[in-house]
Scaffold this motif. Structure first.
Motif, PDB file in Angstrom:
ATOM      1  N   ASN A 216     -15.051  46.375 149.940  1.00 10.72           N
ATOM      2  CA  ASN A 216     -14.945  44.927 148.918  1.00 10.72           C
ATOM      3  C   ASN A 216     -15.701  45.384 147.754  1.00 10.72           C
ATOM      4  OD1 ASN A 216     -17.640  45.191 149.869  1.00 10.72           O
ATOM      5  ND2 ASN A 216     -17.386  43.216 151.435  1.00 10.72           N
ATOM      6  N   THR A 217     -15.938  46.527 147.464  1.00  5.86           N
ATOM      7  CA  THR A 217     -16.555  46.814 146.162  1.00  5.86           C
ATOM      8  C   THR A 217     -16.111  48.215 145.418  1.00  5.86           C
ATOM      9  OG1 THR A 217     -18.804  46.570 145.044  1.00  5.86           O
ATOM     10  CG2 THR A 217     -18.709  47.984 147.127  1.00  5.86           C
TER      11      THR A 217
ATOM     12  N   VAL B 195     -19.022  48.953 150.868  1.00  2.00           N
ATOM     13  CA  VAL B 195     -19.002  47.650 150.835  1.00  2.00           C
ATOM     14  C   VAL B 195     -20.427  47.054 150.405  1.00  2.00           C
ATOM     15  CG1 VAL B 195     -17.643  47.657 153.017  1.00  2.00           C
ATOM     16  CG2 VAL B 195     -20.302  47.675 153.259  1.00  2.00           C
ATOM     17  N   SER B 196     -20.279  45.623 150.021  1.00  2.00           N
ATOM     18  CA  SER B 196     -21.521  45.440 149.597  1.00  2.00           C
ATOM     19  C   SER B 196     -22.619  45.178 150.451  1.00  2.00           C
ATOM     20  CB  SER B 196     -21.407  43.741 149.159  1.00  2.00           C
ATOM     21  OG  SER B 196     -20.877  42.964 150.080  1.00  2.00           O
TER      22      SER B 196
ATOM     23  N   ASP C 194     -24.859  43.209 151.618  1.00  2.00           N
ATOM     24  CA  ASP C 194     -24.698  42.026 152.683  1.00  2.00           C
ATOM     25  C   ASP C 194     -23.766  41.912 153.638  1.00  2.00           C
ATOM     26  OD1 ASP C 194     -23.009  41.145 150.958  1.00  2.00           O
ATOM     27  OD2 ASP C 194     -24.240  39.224 150.770  1.00  2.00           O
ATOM     28  N   THR C 195     -22.687  42.927 153.736  1.00  2.00           N
ATOM     29  CA  THR C 195     -21.265  43.066 154.458  1.00  2.00           C
ATOM     30  C   THR C 195     -21.614  43.406 155.816  1.00  2.00           C
ATOM     31  OG1 THR C 195     -19.758  43.408 152.485  1.00  2.00           O
ATOM     32  CG2 THR C 195     -18.986  43.950 154.592  1.00  2.00           C
TER      33      THR C 195
END
Length: 289
Positions: free
Chosen positions: A176-177, A207-208, A210-211
């Motif tokens: 997601n990033t 991923v971020s 906090d994922t």
């Protein structure tokens, strides 16, 4: 950087019989030991430790052939605590033991003193951008593999092939990033870049921070920092490997940045079905030089 490498070579000559304090030299030159070692191995084509050994054995061989003292005395002068250790190092470089070389005058393999020079040719176009990233995670499936500089790494191929197709899609959906897409991540690489040394290879996504990470996946925590991103296109993996090499020979010597410790990642943006041609992005962690 070229000046720093030449000062490192001079330091080697001054302290061939001692342990090198590369970290102290790097600090006095305004760089880091990590970056200095990585640039040395990339430009010299050998790790610093191997160059030091070859230079020691080159000078030691001259003393052996000239018959200057006993072999143990020569061994001690060049930093070896025993004749056996000296003999192993001598044979590894010259292909024959010191006793044989003293008797026969050879064979000898000389390592000349290196001198680095910057030649600006522009032979490899460098499509580059700098990116500041907050902390993020690299998640996927990790394995320890040997470092191979040229061609396809069969150990990495085997690792990727062992994953079911559904797992590749699950990872893609998790990312997601940036860097985007499925990533080829290298971490914990030997600073000297010695062929055959082990590194951690992760097939995964970014991923971020906090994922939530599903169970069963390996995680590499990546701190906030700046990245140099190099775009490559052409025959794969040759175009990617050529660009990687050119970062050391052309980009870093010409730009005020240096490598910092951390994982590097390759994002495959587009490729042919047989993966013989691809467009990729190479992400390298950097800091002001």
């Amino acid at each position: 950087m070229i000046s720093a490498l030449n000062q490192l070579v001079d330091l080697v000559e001054e302290h061939l019989s001692e342990e090198l304090d590369v970290g102290r030299l790097a600090g006095s030159l305004g760089t880091t030991e990590y970056h200095l070692r990585r640039m040395f191995s990339s430009l010299a084509g050998m790790p610093l430790s191997e160059y030091v050994r070859r230079r020691r054995m080159t000078l030691a061989a001259a003393e052996v052939v000239r018959g200057e003292g006993d072999l143990l005395g020569i061994a001690v002068r060049y930093g070896y605590g025993s004749g056996e250790a000296f003999g192993r190092a001598f044979r590894a470089v010259h292909g024959a033991g010191p006793g044989d070389v003293r008797r026969d005058g050879g064979p000898l393999r000389t390592q000349p003193q290196l001198r680095f020079r910057l030649t600006v040719e522009g032979s490899t176009p460098m499509d580059t951008r700098l990116v500041d990233r907050p902390a993020f995670r690299l998640v996927g499936h990790a394995v320890r593999v040997p470092l191979i500089h040229r061609g396809v790494n069969p150990h990495i191929q085997e690792h990727i092939a062992s994953l079911p197709l559904s797992e590749h899609q699950r990872l893609k959906d998790l990312g997601n990033t940036v860097p985007e897409g499925l990533l080829q991540v290298s971490d914990d690489v030997d600073p000297d870049g010695r062929e055959g040394t082990e590194l951690t290879y992760l097939h995964g996504v970014a991923v971020s921070g906090d994922t939530p990470v599903p169970e069963g996946l390996d995680v590499i925590e990546v701190p906030a920092g700046r990245w140099a991103v190099f775009r490559t296109s052409g025959p794969h993996p040759q175009a990617l490997q050529s660009t990687w090499a050119a970062t050391a020979t052309e980009w870093f010597p010409s730009n005020p940045w240096r490598l910092r410790p951390g994982p590097s990642a390759v994002s495959v943006l587009d490729r042919t079905d047989d993966f013989t041609t691809a467009t990729c992005e190479l992400w390298l962690p950097v800091e002001p030089g």
